[in-house]
Each structure stands twice: as C-alpha cells, then as structure tokens.
Design a protein around this motif. Structure first.
Motif, mmCIF file in Angstrom:
data_model
loop_
_atom_site.group_PDB
_atom_site.id
_atom_site.type_symbol
_atom_site.label_atom_id
_atom_site.label_comp_id
_atom_site.label_asym_id
_atom_site.label_seq_id
_atom_site.Cartn_x
_atom_site.Cartn_y
_atom_site.Cartn_z
ATOM 1 N N ARG A 184 -8.033 -4.805 0.677
ATOM 2 C CA ARG A 184 -6.552 -5.183 0.182
ATOM 3 C C ARG A 184 -5.265 -5.384 0.965
ATOM 4 N NH1 ARG A 184 -4.511 -0.186 -2.746
ATOM 5 N NH2 ARG A 184 -6.235 0.655 -1.855
ATOM 6 N N ALA A 185 -5.395 -4.773 2.375
ATOM 7 C CA ALA A 185 -4.962 -5.070 3.722
ATOM 8 C C ALA A 185 -5.030 -5.977 4.053
ATOM 9 C CB ALA A 185 -5.572 -3.659 4.694
ATOM 10 N N ASP A 239 -4.494 5.491 6.522
ATOM 11 C CA ASP A 239 -6.241 5.769 6.141
ATOM 12 C C ASP A 239 -6.370 4.486 6.599
ATOM 13 O OD1 ASP A 239 -5.900 7.834 5.568
ATOM 14 O OD2 ASP A 239 -5.622 7.653 3.030
ATOM 15 N N LEU A 240 -5.573 3.040 6.439
ATOM 16 C CA LEU A 240 -6.217 2.244 7.114
ATOM 17 C C LEU A 240 -5.796 1.755 9.273
ATOM 18 C CD1 LEU A 240 -7.033 -1.051 6.399
ATOM 19 C CD2 LEU A 240 -4.019 -1.697 7.159
ATOM 20 N N GLY A 241 -5.334 2.596 9.372
ATOM 21 C CA GLY A 241 -4.991 2.713 10.560
ATOM 22 C C GLY A 241 -6.243 3.368 11.428
ATOM 23 N N ALA A 253 -5.430 -2.599 13.152
ATOM 24 C CA ALA A 253 -6.531 -1.417 12.157
ATOM 25 C C ALA A 253 -7.467 -1.470 13.146
ATOM 26 C CB ALA A 253 -5.730 -1.045 11.011
ATOM 27 N N GLY A 254 -8.208 -2.593 13.068
ATOM 28 C CA GLY A 254 -10.231 -2.890 13.392
ATOM 29 C C GLY A 254 -10.608 -3.143 12.438
ATOM 30 N N VAL A 255 -9.585 -3.250 11.135
ATOM 31 C CA VAL A 255 -10.887 -4.451 9.645
ATOM 32 C C VAL A 255 -11.329 -5.730 10.478
ATOM 33 C CG1 VAL A 255 -10.390 -5.214 7.681
ATOM 34 C CG2 VAL A 255 -9.244 -2.676 8.315
ATOM 35 N N ILE A 267 -9.260 2.951 9.914
ATOM 36 C CA ILE A 267 -10.347 3.229 9.132
ATOM 37 C C ILE A 267 -11.683 2.208 10.342
ATOM 38 C CG2 ILE A 267 -9.837 0.113 8.720
ATOM 39 C CD1 ILE A 267 -10.082 0.304 5.566
ATOM 40 N N TRP A 268 -11.242 2.019 11.249
ATOM 41 C CA TRP A 268 -12.618 1.819 11.572
ATOM 42 C C TRP A 268 -13.389 3.170 12.308
ATOM 43 C CZ3 TRP A 268 -12.983 3.630 17.057
ATOM 44 C CH2 TRP A 268 -11.475 3.644 17.602
ATOM 45 N N TYR A 285 -3.532 -8.549 2.265
ATOM 46 C CA TYR A 285 -1.853 -8.633 1.078
ATOM 47 C C TYR A 285 -0.590 -8.715 3.720
ATOM 48 C CZ TYR A 285 -1.979 -6.359 -2.367
ATOM 49 O OH TYR A 285 -2.231 -5.868 -3.475
ATOM 50 N N SER A 303 -13.193 2.570 1.016
ATOM 51 C CA SER A 303 -12.150 2.281 2.399
ATOM 52 C C SER A 303 -12.481 0.963 2.663
ATOM 53 C CB SER A 303 -13.067 3.091 3.575
ATOM 54 O OG SER A 303 -13.697 2.755 4.113
ATOM 55 N N ARG A 308 0.660 5.573 11.520
ATOM 56 C CA ARG A 308 -0.850 4.180 11.685
ATOM 57 C C ARG A 308 -1.434 3.573 13.150
ATOM 58 N NH1 ARG A 308 -1.631 -0.595 13.753
ATOM 59 N NH2 ARG A 308 0.474 -1.317 13.041
ATOM 60 N N GLU A 322 -2.096 5.213 2.476
ATOM 61 C CA GLU A 322 -3.411 4.289 2.485
ATOM 62 C C GLU A 322 -2.378 3.812 3.370
ATOM 63 O OE1 GLU A 322 -4.097 2.735 -2.254
ATOM 64 O OE2 GLU A 322 -2.540 2.804 -1.135
ATOM 65 N N LEU A 325 0.693 -0.785 -0.050
ATOM 66 C CA LEU A 325 0.472 0.007 0.009
ATOM 67 C C LEU A 325 1.297 1.218 -0.008
ATOM 68 C CD1 LEU A 325 -2.605 -0.800 3.236
ATOM 69 C CD2 LEU A 325 -3.004 -1.398 0.500
ATOM 70 N N LEU A 351 -9.859 -0.379 0.392
ATOM 71 C CA LEU A 351 -8.831 -0.405 1.246
ATOM 72 C C LEU A 351 -8.449 -1.793 2.425
ATOM 73 C CD1 LEU A 351 -6.240 1.145 1.807
ATOM 74 C CD2 LEU A 351 -7.143 2.545 3.887
ATOM 75 N N SER A 352 -9.591 -2.127 2.961
ATOM 76 C CA SER A 352 -10.142 -3.171 3.674
ATOM 77 C C SER A 352 -9.305 -4.209 3.309
ATOM 78 C CB SER A 352 -11.043 -3.688 4.091
ATOM 79 O OG SER A 352 -11.758 -1.529 4.751
#
Lengths: 329, 433, 236, 302
Positions: free
Chosen positions: D176-177, C99-101, D188-190, C103-104, D180, D170, C148, C96, C92, D173-174
């Motif tokens: 993809r994250a 942003d992932l950090g 990260a909370g996904v 995300i919730w 990977y 997003s 992040r 990104e 990423l 993004l979730s």
C-alpha cells in the motif's frame, strides 16, 4: 523551428504527387492495391498523431471513428446517391460530429480512463450496426466508388483508381493537417501536452482545445474510414475491429506521434511487415499457423521496442540526435 | 538555415515514400497472355480462404485437408487432363478485411485460376465487392454459404454458391415442423445478423409462430449468455426449440440447457449442427441424442453409400487419425465437383471456359449430395433442399426411419415439395470423366 | 567526522543544482542548512538519502557510501530522511505510518518498544493512532513524520523544512521536539530550513547555501552574528 | 419469479469473475500506475498453462495452482523486464502518459501470437471440476450449480485472502505504501521495486484464477482467439473503473454491479445488446460519477 513558405510546401506536395503517379504506372496490381492500403493507413495514423502527439490524449478506439466515417459515406451514397467526393465530405463531417461528442466526454477524463473509454467505444460502436437494419447488420453495406473513367483506358485497373483517389485524398489531408498544426491551435495543443496546468494558467481553455483536437482528429479518421470502405468495397462491423484501432495506434507509435514526418514509415511498416514475415515464413516452409501468427508477434514486439527505446519515433530520434551532435545547420 | 533542415526532412520523407513503395514492388512473374493464369503444362492452381484460426475455425479448418486429400487422389490417378491440381490455402480468420487481403494475394501474387469453396457470407460479399472477381472474370466456385443474395448474377456474375439458401432451409424446416410437431409451442434462437435475418424471413413466409425468439449478437454466444436464452425459452414453455446459429452457439445452447435440465425437442440448423464441434466443446454426450438435424449429403456413417465409403477410405489414408465428419464430407464433395468443372472446361481450361462449363453442364455434374446441382446460365445456386434426421447416441445424424426424405423449395414464395430425384451412380473409382 | 561530504555536484537535467559542496557533520551534532529558495537545500538532502543521484563527489556516513545504492538501503544504515511537506502517507492510518517506518526492522519487539517511545514523545499520535492521517493537523502530521523517521532507529536524521506552513507556536514545539529527540537518541542531524533563526538557534553549526554553492560555514553562533548572513537570510 | 432469480444468479456469477479481473487490473494499477491491457492475454496464457498441467496431472485444483504460479511468474517477468525499463526510459517525452498503455497493447499481441503458435488456434477443453447441473427447487432448476457455487466461494476466499494480506501484514503495508507514495515508502526502507514486482505477481495469479473460472463457468472449451477473453478484459476494466480503480472492495462491487446489470439488460431488454450494454454502463458511470463508486473526488485526473 522555422517554417517553409506555403509556396515551397505546395511545390513539394506536387512533386510527391507526381512521384506517386509515376509509381502507379510502373508497379503491378498487388503493389498498387497495397499502395492504396498504405494511403488509408497514412490518413488513419495522421489522425492519431493529431490527437495523441499534439494534444497528449490517447485513443484506443480510432477504428470506431473510421467506422463512423465509412458508414456515413456508404449511407449517403445508398440513400441520397451523392457523388463520391460528397460522400467523403459527409464521412468527414459525421465522424467529426462523433468526435466532438467523444471529446466532450474525454475532456473530463485522462490517462487510463480515456484509454478505457475509447477502448470500450472500439468494441461497442461497431456492434451498433446490428441494432439498426438501415446499417445492414453484420453484412454491412456496399460502398462503390465506381469504375475508373473510360478515358483512362481499358488497362486502367480498379485498384489503380483506388490508389489514385486515396493518394490524392491523403496528400490533401496531410497538407491541411500541417497547416492546422502550424496554426495557433497546434501551439495550444502542444502547450497542453506539455503541461495541462501550465496551459490553463496561461489562459488556454483546456477543455475546449481538447474537444477541438478530438473533433478534427475524428474528421480525419472519418476520411480514412471512407477510404478504407472504398478499398474493401463494403462497410461492416467486422471491417472496423478492435485490431484496426490497435494497428493504427501501432503505426502512429512506429511513425513517432510527435511529428507527421514519419507517418509514411508507420503506414508502410503496417503493410509490409505481414508481407515480409509471411514470405520469409513461406520460404522456410513453415506452417500456416506460423505464417498467420508471426506477423502479430513481430508487430507487437516492434511496438514495445519502439515505445521503450525510441518513444518519440525514429524520425524525431534522428532529428534530435543530429541536433545533439551539432551536425545540423 | 533551419528551413533548409525542414525542407530536407520533407523531401527525405518524399523520397522515402517513393523508395519504400518501389522497394516492395518486386515485379511478379511476367504475365504471359498465351496460357491462362494459374494453368501451366503440369499444374492447375486453385485458392481458398477460410478461417483456419480464430473463433469460427473449429470444424471448418478441416476442409482444406479434405479437399487436398481428394485432389491428391485425382492427381495420383492422372490428374485433370494430365495436370496436377494444387490448392493454396489462406487463413482469413473469418474477418472480411482479411478475406479481401488474402483473396487479393491469391489472385495477384499466387495467381490462381479460380477460388474454390471459400467460407462465409460477409467475407464473400466483401471479396465480391472489393476484389471484384466478377469484373476480372475470376471464378469464385462453390462458396460455402446459404446467403440468398448471391443468387443476384448482376452483382456476382462469377460467384457460385453451393449450399441451399437459409431462406430455403427455414421454409423446409417449417414444413417439417408442420408434419411432425403440429400444435407444439416453438422457440427460436437465431444469430442477429443477415444469416439469422434470412432465416427469419423464411420462417415468416412459412407462417411459423414462435412463443419465444432469442436473437443473440454474433460473437456473444457462450455458456453464460446461453443461460439467459434457456431461461427465456423455459419461461415461454417451449417444447420445440430451433437453434439457428453457428456451431459454437448451438453447442452453448445445448450444453447450458442440459445443465438447467431443460430438454425440449431440439431442431438444429445445418450450419450449427456440426456434431464434431459440439462434442469437442464439452457438451455432454447424449444431449445431442434425438435432436433433429438437416443435411443434403448422405450421413457420414452411411458406409453403404458409395461416395461416403470412397471418400472415407481416401481421407483416412491422407489424414490418418482424423474423424470423418460432415466438414470433411463437404470439403471432399466440393473438391469432387471442382474436378468435374475443370474437366468440363476443356483440354486447356481458362477462366472463361470454366465458367461456361458450369453454366452449361453444371446441372449434370455428379456429386455426393442426394439432390441435383442447379447451376445454369440463370442460376448460381447449388443445392436446393434438405433431408431431416435425428442424431444417434454417438452424435451422428441419421435419416428418419433409415430413409432419406428430401424436401426442396426455392428462396421465394414457392411451395416445399418432396423430391423424387434419384442420384445417378458414382463415376468409376470416384474419378469424373 | 561521521557525515562527510566532499565536492558534491548534482544536476537537475541540464541545470547544475549543487556545485562542489563539501562539509562535515560531527557525531551527535545538529547542522542547519539555510539559504533562499532554489539554493539547493532540498537537493542536498535528497542526494544524501539516495532519492537523487549525484554527478560527482563523495558522501559517506560512518564510512558507508551514500552515493551508491538506493534510498531503501541507506535507511538500513541509520539514515532517515523526513522529506519536505509533511512526509506522511495520508491514505494510511497514523499507526500504519509509524509501522511503515519500522518495516525493514526484523526484530518486531524492538520496534514495538520504539513505537512506545514515539507515543510517549508525541502523545497526540497515540490518541489518534487508528485515525486516517488525512484527519491530522499540519503540526500533528509533522510530528508523525518525525515519529515515522524515529521508528527506523536512525542515527543520522535529515530534516527538510519541518516548520514549513506551521503556525509560530507549532514551529516552536517542533523545534523543541527536534532538540529533544536529538539529545535522547544521540542523533546527528542535518536540518534544512527557511526559518533560519529558528534553525540556527537550535543548531551546533550552520551552512549557508547560495545557488548551489556553499557561501559560508561556521558555528551556529558565528553565523547568527555574521552581519552578511543576518542581512541576507535573517532579515535583521 | 424464477426468471428474475435466475437472471440475478447469472449476473452474480459472471460478475464475480469480472470482479477478479477488475481486481487483477487494480493490483497492477496500484503498484505501478499502469493499466495493463495485456492482462487478458496473460489470463489466457495462464489458462493454457492450466490446460497443459491437466495433461500431466489430472486434477483441476492442481492445474489451478500451477496456473496461478505460472501467471504470477509471467506477470512478474513482464514487470521486471519490460515495465521497469519502460517507466525509467519514458518518464518524460510526448507519450510518457500513454507509453505504458501502448506497450501493454504490444504485449497483448505478442502473447496472443505466441500462445497460438504453441497451442494452435483450435478449441481445447478443460472439463469443469464440479457439476454444472443446476440445483433444483420443486420443479424448477436454478441457474446455480455446484460449479457456480464454487466460483463464488473461490472469489470470496481470494478476496478475503488479499484483504488480509493488504490490511494485516507488513507485506501488505509495503504494497500500500509503495502504491500511495513510492518515495516515502523508499525512505522508510521499503524495497519498492521488489514490492512492485510482487504486486504484478499477485495480479497475474488473480488473473489466472479469473481465466480458469471463466472457462469453468461455461462448458470448459476455449481457444487462443476466444472472444470471452477480450470481453473479460473489457468487463474487468469497466468494473475496475466503476469501482474507482484504487480499491479492492470497489473492484468487487464494480464487477458485481456490471455483471448483474448486464444480465438484466440481456434478459429483459434484448440479447443483442451484449456488446453495447457494458459500454453504455461505462459511459454513464464516467458521466455521472467520474470517480467511480468508491473513488475519491479529484482522483480521476491524478
């Protein structure tokens, strides 16, 4: 695990052989025919166990290697009029050669790539028969091991003869496979299955060991192919369909890929399930569509359940449970 | 001590092997040498394997019901010497190994007297080699294939094919082309296996020159691959195209050609010229119109034909709502011939008497076909010719000029001649004596 | 007492990785966990963040049970874990990853302003925001990893070996950054480190783990001056 | 010249459908690192759902939508009930690496048997919604029809939509994250489990489109035993491997390459090479560039 001495093992195999002999004299022709099918499956499944269970590589195209063996046997009989044992030997050698080539390709691949490449092989290879007239096209070639010797009596049926030949070949193959798996190579493969990296660090030539596993496994598959060709009397592309590869894999999983001990379970299951389901369905008076589809569903479901709940197979499961419970000596 | 464990495991698996086999070894019904297998006081049991499911099944899967409809009609009228004729149907999915397994079941488990009207060259070759009905003396009657190899009675002593061979068909087709399309550019689509090879050798011996030949791999036929065939045929400017494949390939070829606005004069082989299947697979109506087809049975719409009208009325009662097409006609005709063979085999038919009856009286059997059957001690090939016709706008094959002109020939180098044979009248009520 | 750990026992298969570990971390304080390789330091953090399940014991963060539920729910209670070895996703881009950090987090305006703060804190990240993370240096990746974590608006930060594999100068920078963010956001921090001196220098208190059990605890100052600790872990 | 253009057009349309199947395989691979060999069975099931829908509502487009939803639900269900349990149970052991592959093969059998029980083995028909009659230029007719144009547009639209979801949202993004690095995504909370289910659902919907387009590209007839569907799986898989298994773009390029090459081989070499050509292409790719067209070096063994 401590090993049985060779003497004891030979004795055990002779006893099994004698039991098979007695059995063949006491069941009707249909069962004898199914017995021959079981023997073919035993060898085919064992070839997968050698490959997957011992070296951790998967092959979805074992049926294609059976095909190579079957065609080699039929061709050598047709062209050179070799005696039957020699055609079997040629089947083994030809398939082993194909397996070596496949192994060279496979050594570069792992996991899904290998699965896919072997899958494509299962689809692509049989149709090669259509490209060369010597292979007999869609109709294929005859493979006739001949009638049983007249000394066995007039009542001695063709199927019983098939069953005897297949059983003998199976016993020899399994005995030999046990030897291989107990050898240095067996340990090497197990190490690779455990961890390729660790094996490499320990000085194992991983690529070479994998190619060897493929070669030997293919040789065994070639024998299974010749036996299959014997029981159906012909080789043709449709005798080695994708479904055959899947069946063998299913049998191997049901048997437990880590040990040869369950191989008979896998083979008998493959032969018995369609029969049992079929007879239940027929008794229930259901339609032909159900009778021909339900076995697929049952086998598929059984495969899934085995993979999820007893991934190492029933025999290994029982063994490890006994070890855990401490009841084993 | 651990070795003991290992030993136990091995002996356990040995015991398991034995018990597993014996467990499945439920003894079948005791074999009584007095009465023949499959024949009881009240019943004669016959068996058939054919694709009831799978790619090859469309069309053919109507055959068993058609046969049963005729057998039931016979049974309702006193049966065969007082015995009911029953048919055990097994699905072989058009796979030889399946055909072998199912045939074994029919012989060893269902214990049928004979196999009737099984389908497919590869399947029956595999069955002949493996089940070896020849050596067991099990009759394999009226096989639905035109493979010329089944004429070899040494290899297939108890097998009787019913269709004219594909070699004959190709030779006859070549003659028809000579008579009707002389000087045209001709293309051929064939299945690249024994079925097609048989045809190729027939065309070759008849001296047909093709501007384009397309051999497709069996199973690859689809509208997508057919676009390639059509492109090739168009590029070669073919005005007459022979489709010598199974029905799905014929349908794919016709449908795709229509989409590509390619309209040569089509000539359809008898195997693939099944209008029901072609129409069911989405080929626009009208594409089939005026295509040339071949058959040895009367047209299915020819209700002036006494066989067709009787079979139609039997079938519509037995299987209401199902179209009376060529597959049905073939099935009922096979059943009709079978009943004659059974009657000819004597009051207590055996496998041997059945075979002997066909060899000695087979050529006199009545049938719906417009040609005689050619069974004898030396020939196990059924019919030997075709008439040609064109498909109507509704997709029914009708003879040229409303008149059946029959061409006959052999599988060798013999000439193609027009037949003058006249079919005898149908036995009363369609019940053979 | 905001992070409360009591009698925590964790297994790796048949091996006991942590045995009856108990300690507390006070609000706004930085606790360093030191010990040799295989002492169970990473296991401790992974258990607290929910990546690994415990065998027995309790662990709560402001009353929220950390041994129950998955990692993705702990982050919603303010627990952020920067796992060992530059915890970023190389496939990423830098932005990104950030942003992932967040995300919730539902409020996208708030997360945008957090991103602004992270960029102010680590300007290098802003320069490279559109770049693939693969192109970043080790130090930059560590900054990104911490960034992040900050994006998730944490209150308890679990840091696993942030100095691993970095040049001494970068180590100093990272430790400074850790002190800064701890103060700026009033974070409670559990810092696992091989670099014991560096860690204890910025910590309020310390825990010495040895083969899965707590060998010593005390204030950072006490530990630095403890001769046994010095001999075993500080190397002088 | 026309022969060349037609060959190219044949290749592009079938390639577009292979690409969809490849995409469907890639979506599952990325979310759970599993090659789903039941994918073609699922596509076939979805196509039958579409067929059934046409019985009630006579609109292809509604049927397509229902098939997509059905395909997504089936796929999600498989992930939740089977894959999740499987990956938890057999994460270690002798066949850990191959267990999911074998399970999906079992699933293929179950699916195929079940739909045959429900819909029977006979051919059924879904009439293509648009004309399959080729466009005419001068006196020549192209192998390109409104239907084929629609197929390409649908594939492109789906592709654009998926890329948009992956790159700009997003959820993307979730996805993809989680693909990977599931562990970091989790930290990260996904909600990784839910995201995986979503990945399977997207894959199922994509497969459903591939199935219906496959049928519409032909004359509309198909059956539970259709050869085309097993070929679809193999072509899709080969296309995915050519593309490197990881990327959406790779899957598309792989599909097109496979479609076009096969089409030219069949036209200019021999029609009988149908089953062998894709296999040879796969072997060549694996030998020359084991990581695929867009794959990264070293990724193959991962």
């Amino acid at each position: 695990m401590h090993k049985l001495s060779n003497k004891v093992r030979i004795l055990i195999f002779i006893v099994i052989g004698f039991a098979i002999y007695l059995l063949s004299n006491n069941v009707d022709e249909l069962r004898v025919y199914q017995g021959a099918q079981v023997a073919v499956y035993v060898v085919g499944i064992a070839s997968i166990i050698l490959l997957t269970g011992y070296s951790g590589q998967v092959s979805l195209g074992q049926g294609a290697l059976l095909g190579v063996g079957g065609y080699a046997a039929a061709l050598s009989q047709l062209k050179w009029h070799l005696p039957i044992p020699a055609t079997f030997a040629i089947a083994i050698l030809a398939a082993a050669g194909a397996g070596a080539l496949l192994g060279i390709a496979a050594a570069r691949l792992s996991g899904p790539y290998l699965a896919g490449a072997t899958l494509a092989l299962a689809v692509g290879l049989p149709s090669i028969a259509n490209q060369f007239t010597v292979l007999g096209g869609e109709q294929g070639l005859f493979f006739d091991v001949g009638f049983p010797p007249s000394s066995l009596g007039a009542d001695f049926t063709q199927y019983k003869w098939f069953f005897w030949i297949a059983s003998l070949a199976t016993l020899l193959a399994i005995f030999w496979l046990q030897n291989v798996m107990r050898s240095r190579y067996g340990r090497t493969w197990k190490a690779i299955r455990g961890s390729e990296v660790a094996a490499e660090l320990a000085g194992v030539n991983v690529a070479r060991a994998k190619i060897l596993a493929f070669t030997l496994s293919a040789g065994v598959a070639g024998l299974a192919g010749a036996l299959l060709a014997m029981t159906i009397g012909t080789v043709s592309p449709s005798a080695f369909p994708l479904a055959l590869s899947f069946s063998l894999l299913t049998g191997a999983v049901l048997a437990g890929v880590t040990t040869l001990g369950g191989v008979i379970i896998g083979a008998v299951t493959l032969v018995a399930i369609p029969e049992i389901v079929g007879s239940i369905v027929n008794r229930a008076g259901a339609s032909e569509a159900i009778a021909s589809n339900l076995p697929h569903i049952v086998v598929g479901a059984l495969l899934i359940l085995t993979v999820v709940f007893v991934p190492n197979g029933p025999v290994e499961q029982m063994r490890s449970r006994r070890l855990k419970n401490g009841t084993s000596l | 001590m651990k070795s003991f464990n290992r030993r136990k495991l091995i002996s356990a698996s040995a015991i398991l092997a034995v018990t597993a086999l014996t467990a499945t070894a439920v003894p079948a019904n005791a074999f009584s040498p007095k009465s023949e297998v499959g024949v009881s006081q009240t019943e004669i049991k016959l068996g058939i394997t054919l694709p009831m499911t799978g790619a090859a099944s469309p069309g053919y899967n109507k055959v068993p019901a058609a046969m049963k409809a005729y057998f039931d009609y016979v049974n309702a009228n006193g049966g065969v010497n007082g015995r009911k004729v029953t048919l055990v149907v097994k699905d072989d999915q058009y796979v030889p190994t399946q055909a072998v397994a199912k045939t074994n079941e029919l012989i060893l488990k269902d214990r049928v007297l004979a196999l009737v009207a099984p389908l497919g060259t590869a399947n029956n070759k595999a069955v002949a080699a493996s089940v070896n009905p020849g050596k067991r003396g099990v009759p394999v009657l009226f096989v639905n294939t035109g493979f010329s190899g089944f004429a070899d009675q040494k290899k297939f002593p108890t097998t009787y094919a019913i269709l004219p061979s594909y070699v004959m068909e190709a030779k006859i087709m070549a003659e028809y082309i000579k008579d009707n399309f002389a000087g045209k550019t001709i293309g051929l689509v064939y299945q690249d296996d024994d079925f097609g090879t048989d045809a190729l050798s027939g065309f070759k011996s008849a001296g047909v020159k093709f501007a384009a030949t397309v051999g497709y791999a069996s199973g690859s036929q689809s509208a997508t691959t057919a676009a390639g065939w059509v492109t090739k045929l168009k590029a070669a400017n073919c005005d007459v195209v022979i489709l010598f494949g199974v029905s799905s390939a014929t349908a794919a070829g016709l449908g795709t050609a229509a989409a590509l606005k390619y309209a040569p004069q089509w000539i359809l082989g008898s195997v693939g010229g099944d209008a029901t299947t072609i129409k069911a697979s989405g080929v626009p109506a009208g594409v089939l119109y005026n295509a040339v087809g071949a058959s040895f049975l009367p047209a299915t719409t020819d209700t002036s034909d006494e066989y067709v009208s009787l079979f139609q009325s039997i079938y519509s009662k037995a299987v209401p709502g199902s179209a009376f097409d060529n597959n049905v006609l073939v099935g009922m005709n096979s059943a009709f011939v079978t009943v004659q063979a059974l009657k000819a085999a004597g009051a207590n038919p055996t496998r041997a008497s059945l075979l002997a009856a066909i060899d000695s009286k087979g050529s006199t059997f009545a049938s719906a076909a417009l040609l005689p059957l050619n069974y004898s001690k030396t020939s196990h090939v059924g019919y030997n010719g075709y008439w040609f016709g064109k498909y109507s706008p509704t997709g029914d094959l009708k003879p040229d000029g409303g008149k059946y002109t029959l061409y006959t020939t052999d599988s060798g180098s013999g000439a193609v001649v027009k037949s003058t044979w006249k079919r005898p009248a149908m036995p009363a009520k369609g019940l053979p004596n | 007492m905001t992070l409360h750990v009591e009698n925590l026992t964790v297994h790796h298969g048949a091996i006991q990785a942590l045995t009856s570990v108990s300690f507390d971390v006070k609000e706004g304080e930085l606790t360093a966990v030191i010990g040799s390789n295989g002492a169970g330091k990473s296991t401790l953090l992974r258990t607290l963040s929910g990546l690994k399940s415990a065998t027995t014991g309790t662990a709560t963060w402001r009353g929220h049970n950390l041994l129950h539920g998955k990692a993705e729910s702990h982050v919603r209670h303010g627990v952020a874990h920067v796992s060992e070895g530059k915890s970023v996703i190389p496939e990423l881009t830098v932005e990104e990853n950030l942003d992932l950090g967040a995300i919730w987090r539902r409020n996208k305006n708030e997360s945008a302003s957090t991103k602004r703060e992270v960029f102010d804190l680590f300007p290098r990240l802003e320069e490279r925001r559109k770049q693939n993370t693969e192109t970043l240096s080790g130090g930059e990746r560590q900054m990104l990893a911490i960034g992040r974590a900050l994006m998730s608006k944490p209150e308890l930060l679990l840091l696993d070996e942030p100095s691993l594999g970095l040049a001494p100068l970068l180590v100093k920078q990272i430790f400074e950054a850790i002190v800064n963010v701890t103060k700026q956001y009033g974070l409670s921090v559990v810092l696992v480190e091989q670099n014991a001196i560096g860690a204890l220098n910025i910590a309020n208190s310390g825990i010495v783990l040895n083969l899965g059990t707590i060998a010593t605890t005390g204030s950072a100052q006490e530990l630095i001056s403890d001769p046994a600790v010095r001999a075993a872990y500080l190397g002088y | 010249m026309f022969q060349f253009i037609n060959t190219l057009l044949i290749g592009i349309t079938s390639g577009a459908i292979y690409a969809l199947m490849a995409l469907s395989i890639v979506l599952v691979w990325r979310s759970t690192r599993v090659i789903n060999f039941a994918q073609a069975g699922q596509a076939l099931t979805s196509t039958f759902i579409g067929f059934q829908t046409l019985h009630y509502i006579n609109s292809f487009w509604v049927a397509l939508l229902v098939a997509m939803i059905g395909g997504a639900l089936i796929s999600a269900l498989i992930e939740v009930t089977l894959m999740r349990v499987l990956l938890k149970h057999s994460s270690s052991g002798a066949i850990a690496g191959v267990a999911p592959i074998i399970a999906t093969l079992g699933l293929l059998e179950v699916l195929q048997g079940t739909i045959t029980l429900i819909w029977g083995g006979a051919d059924v028909l879904i009439a293509p919604p648009l004309s399959n009659v080729g466009f005419t230029i001068g006196t020549n007719t192209l192998v390109f029809s409104p239907m084929k144009l629609a197929i390409i547009i649908i594939v492109l639209a789906l592709l654009a939509l998926l890329s948009l979801i992956f790159q700009k949202t997003s959820i993307g993004l979730s996805l993809r994250a989680a693909a990977y690095s599931p562990e970091l995504a989790r930290l990260a909370g996904v909600r990784v489990d839910a995201v995986r289910t979503l990945g399977w659902a997207l894959s199922g919907a994509t497969g459903a489109v591939a199935g219906l387009l496959l049928v519409s590209n032909g004359n509309g007839s198909f059956s539970t035993a259709s050869m085309e569907f097993s070929l679809l799986l193999i072509s899709g898989f080969i296309a995915a491997v050519i593309g490197g298994l990881e990327s959406v773009l790779g899957a598309v390029l792989g599909g097109l390459a496979l479609g076009i090459i096969t089409s030219f081989v069949l036209m200019y070499v021999s029609d009988s090479l149908f089953f062998i050509a894709p296999f040879v292409i796969l072997l060549l790719v694996l030998f020359i560039r084991p990581q695929g067209i867009l794959g990264k070096k070293g990724g193959r063994r991962a």
